[in-house]
Design a protein around this motif. Structure first.
Motif, short mmCIF file in Angstrom:
data_model
loop_
_atom_site.label_atom_id
_atom_site.label_comp_id
_atom_site.label_asym_id
_atom_site.label_seq_id
_atom_site.Cartn_x
_atom_site.Cartn_y
_atom_site.Cartn_z
N VAL A 1 -5.22 36.32 7.84
CA VAL A 1 -4.11 36.36 8.80
C VAL A 1 -4.40 35.41 9.95
O VAL A 1 -5.50 35.42 10.51
CB VAL A 1 -3.90 37.80 9.33
CG1 VAL A 1 -2.76 37.84 10.33
CG2 VAL A 1 -3.64 38.76 8.17
N SER A 2 -3.42 34.60 10.32
CA SER A 2 -3.62 33.62 11.39
C SER A 2 -3.71 34.29 12.75
O SER A 2 -3.08 35.32 13.00
CB SER A 2 -2.46 32.63 11.41
OG SER A 2 -1.27 33.26 11.89
N LEU A 3 -4.48 33.66 13.64
CA LEU A 3 -4.47 34.02 15.05
C LEU A 3 -4.31 32.73 15.85
O LEU A 3 -5.26 31.97 16.01
CB LEU A 3 -5.74 34.76 15.47
CG LEU A 3 -5.67 35.46 16.84
CD1 LEU A 3 -6.70 36.58 16.94
CD2 LEU A 3 -5.86 34.50 18.01
N LEU A 4 -3.09 32.49 16.31
CA LEU A 4 -2.78 31.32 17.13
C LEU A 4 -2.50 31.73 18.57
O LEU A 4 -2.26 30.88 19.42
CB LEU A 4 -1.56 30.58 16.58
CG LEU A 4 -1.60 30.11 15.13
CD1 LEU A 4 -0.29 29.43 14.75
CD2 LEU A 4 -2.77 29.17 14.89
N THR A 5 -2.52 33.04 18.83
CA THR A 5 -2.06 33.58 20.10
C THR A 5 -3.18 33.66 21.13
O THR A 5 -4.31 34.04 20.81
CB THR A 5 -1.50 35.01 19.88
OG1 THR A 5 -0.57 34.97 18.80
CG2 THR A 5 -0.82 35.53 21.12
N SER A 6 -2.87 33.32 22.37
CA SER A 6 -3.81 33.48 23.48
C SER A 6 -4.10 34.96 23.69
O SER A 6 -3.21 35.81 23.51
CB SER A 6 -3.21 32.89 24.76
OG SER A 6 -3.81 33.44 25.91
N PRO A 7 -5.34 35.31 24.12
CA PRO A 7 -5.63 36.71 24.43
C PRO A 7 -4.73 37.29 25.52
O PRO A 7 -4.62 38.51 25.65
CB PRO A 7 -7.09 36.68 24.91
CG PRO A 7 -7.65 35.44 24.30
CD PRO A 7 -6.53 34.45 24.26
N GLY A 8 -4.07 36.42 26.30
CA GLY A 8 -3.22 36.89 27.39
C GLY A 8 -1.85 37.37 26.96
O GLY A 8 -1.06 37.79 27.81
N PHE A 9 -1.56 37.34 25.66
CA PHE A 9 -0.28 37.84 25.14
C PHE A 9 -0.53 39.03 24.22
O PHE A 9 -1.50 39.03 23.44
CB PHE A 9 0.47 36.74 24.38
CG PHE A 9 0.95 35.62 25.26
CD1 PHE A 9 2.14 35.74 25.98
CD2 PHE A 9 0.21 34.45 25.38
CE1 PHE A 9 2.58 34.70 26.79
CE2 PHE A 9 0.65 33.41 26.19
CZ PHE A 9 1.84 33.54 26.90
#
Length: 402
Positions: free
Chosen positions: A197-205
């Motif tokens: 599963v991809s993780l493109l998201t910043s930890p701040g979201f």
């Protein structure tokens, strides 16, 4: 799935095969066991620094996604609220978040320490994530019994709005609500052992929780694209193929950059589902994707504000949507109710404000303001929409033109 079931399932995956990859980044691969030992070390550090007056929120200021995930797991096991942030945020945002959150602990790595230099963290105890990680690797202290069937409360989390229209607002959420979403996606998209599963998201979201916890709970692998920003176009396509990503989460703006990547019907052989959220999907997006891949790679539209904890409405995009004037966001997830209100009354077929009812209490804003929250489990989104006769929701814009 209750909030403790997140930990139960994660612990079961570690116990089942601790050597399997949990998180893959361009710099390293975290096995399940390594991530679990890191989380155990952070949990112990939080307990050691509690003291008689501590137990409040934990600010997570780490650039390393593995450190962020380990801290989230540690806080969940300790019943502590966590608040992850993007360490690249401007100084004014740091100031506002620290003032409003008032953390008892700050977990930070080198990037977080540099970003916090000159910031007033009050009496918060700072925990050096890198030092804890190194010690945890040597101690190898992890026991499945310490992570299963815990009776801890749901400490939840806090994420802050972008602040583009004013001061960032903290939004309280619960892991019970996150678990509701994880159950849905795991079943609906057949995400299970070995799924990448991809993780493109910043930890701040808050979408970071979706991208990280889903594969961790089901025995999949979190595929992190890197710290140099979200890859786009040909770089994104190359990364998806190299890492054999099966489930891609992204915003439509990033998805559209794949149009310049020279894709063919044989491209992205491992990919089987793309889930789009955060922005409107266009009919042209659907037409282009289905023209290449037909039904072989699902395209799913997701809708739900951070105030209601991630997605609450979904729609599998079809050939009909490729020519639609408005691409719908779909039908509610199990336990969710959609209403469109006009002059405060529910309507069908007319344009009004979208209201969502969730199957769990909503946490509200950190500052106590009401905003769109109603009756504990309802939220008026500020979005204009139309509920069709077939129960499908279309979102048409914002009441405030935001």
């Amino acid at each position: 799935m209750s909030h403790t079931k997140i930990l139960d399932r994660w612990a079961g995956q570690v116990e089942g095969d601790g050597r399997a990859p949990a998180v893959t980044t361009p710099d390293r691969v975290w096995s399940r066991r390594e991530l679990a030992e890191f989380a155990s070390g952070l949990r112990a550090a939080l307990a050691a620094g509690e003291g008689p007056a501590r137990g409040g929120p934990v600010l997570v200021a780490c650039a390393d996604p593995g450190a962020v995930m380990a801290t989230i797991l540690a806080c969940a096991a300790a019943g502590r609220a966590f608040a992850p942030v993007d360490v690249r945020q401007p100084a004014a945002r740091w100031t506002a978040i620290l003032e409003d959150l008032g953390p008892d602990h700050v977990v930070c790595d080198a990037a977080g320490r540099a970003a916090l230099e000159g910031c007033d963290t009050g009496e918060a105890v700072r925990i050096d994530a890198e030092a804890v990680g190194a010690e945890a690797r040597s101690a190898r202290a992890w026991r499945v019994d310490d992570w299963s069937a815990l009776g801890v409360p749901d400490g939840g989390y806090v994420y802050f709005t972008s602040g583009t229209t004013g001061r960032p607002k903290g939004i309280r959420g619960s892991l019970t609500a996150v678990a509701h979403f994880l159950d849905w996606e795991a079943e609906e998209l057949r995400v299970g052992p070995g799924t990448r599963v991809s993780l493109l998201t910043s930890p701040g979201f808050d979408a970071f929780l979706r991208d990280a916890l889903l594969p961790l709970c089901v025995g999949g692998t979190v595929e992190v694209a890197g710290s140099g920003g979200v890859p786009v176009g040909a770089a994104l396509a190359a990364w998806l193929e190299e890492r054999a990503v099966e489930v891609l989460h992204c915003v439509p703006t990033v998805f559209r950059t794949l149009r310049s990547a020279g894709l063919t019907a044989g491209s992205l052989p491992g990919l089987r589902a793309v889930l789009l959220a955060g922005e409107p999907v266009r009919a042209a997006d659907v037409a282009w994707w289905r023209g290449l891949f037909g039904d072989t790679k699902e395209l799913v539209n997701l809708y739900g504000p951070s105030e209601t904890t991630m997605t609450k409405v979904f729609h599998r995009l079809t050939a009909e949507d490729a020519v639609a004037e408005t691409v719908p966001v779909g039908r509610p997830m199990p336990g969710v109710e959609i209403r469109v209100l006009l002059a405060g009354k529910p309507v069908t077929g007319a344009i009004g404000e979208v209201e969502l009812r969730t199957p769990f209490p909503l946490g509200g804003y950190l500052d106590g303001s009401a905003g769109g929250f109603r009756e504990g489990d309802r939220f008026r989104t500020g979005d204009l929409g139309r509920l069709r006769e077939d129960g499908v929701l279309e979102v048409l814009g914002r009441r405030d033109q935001q």
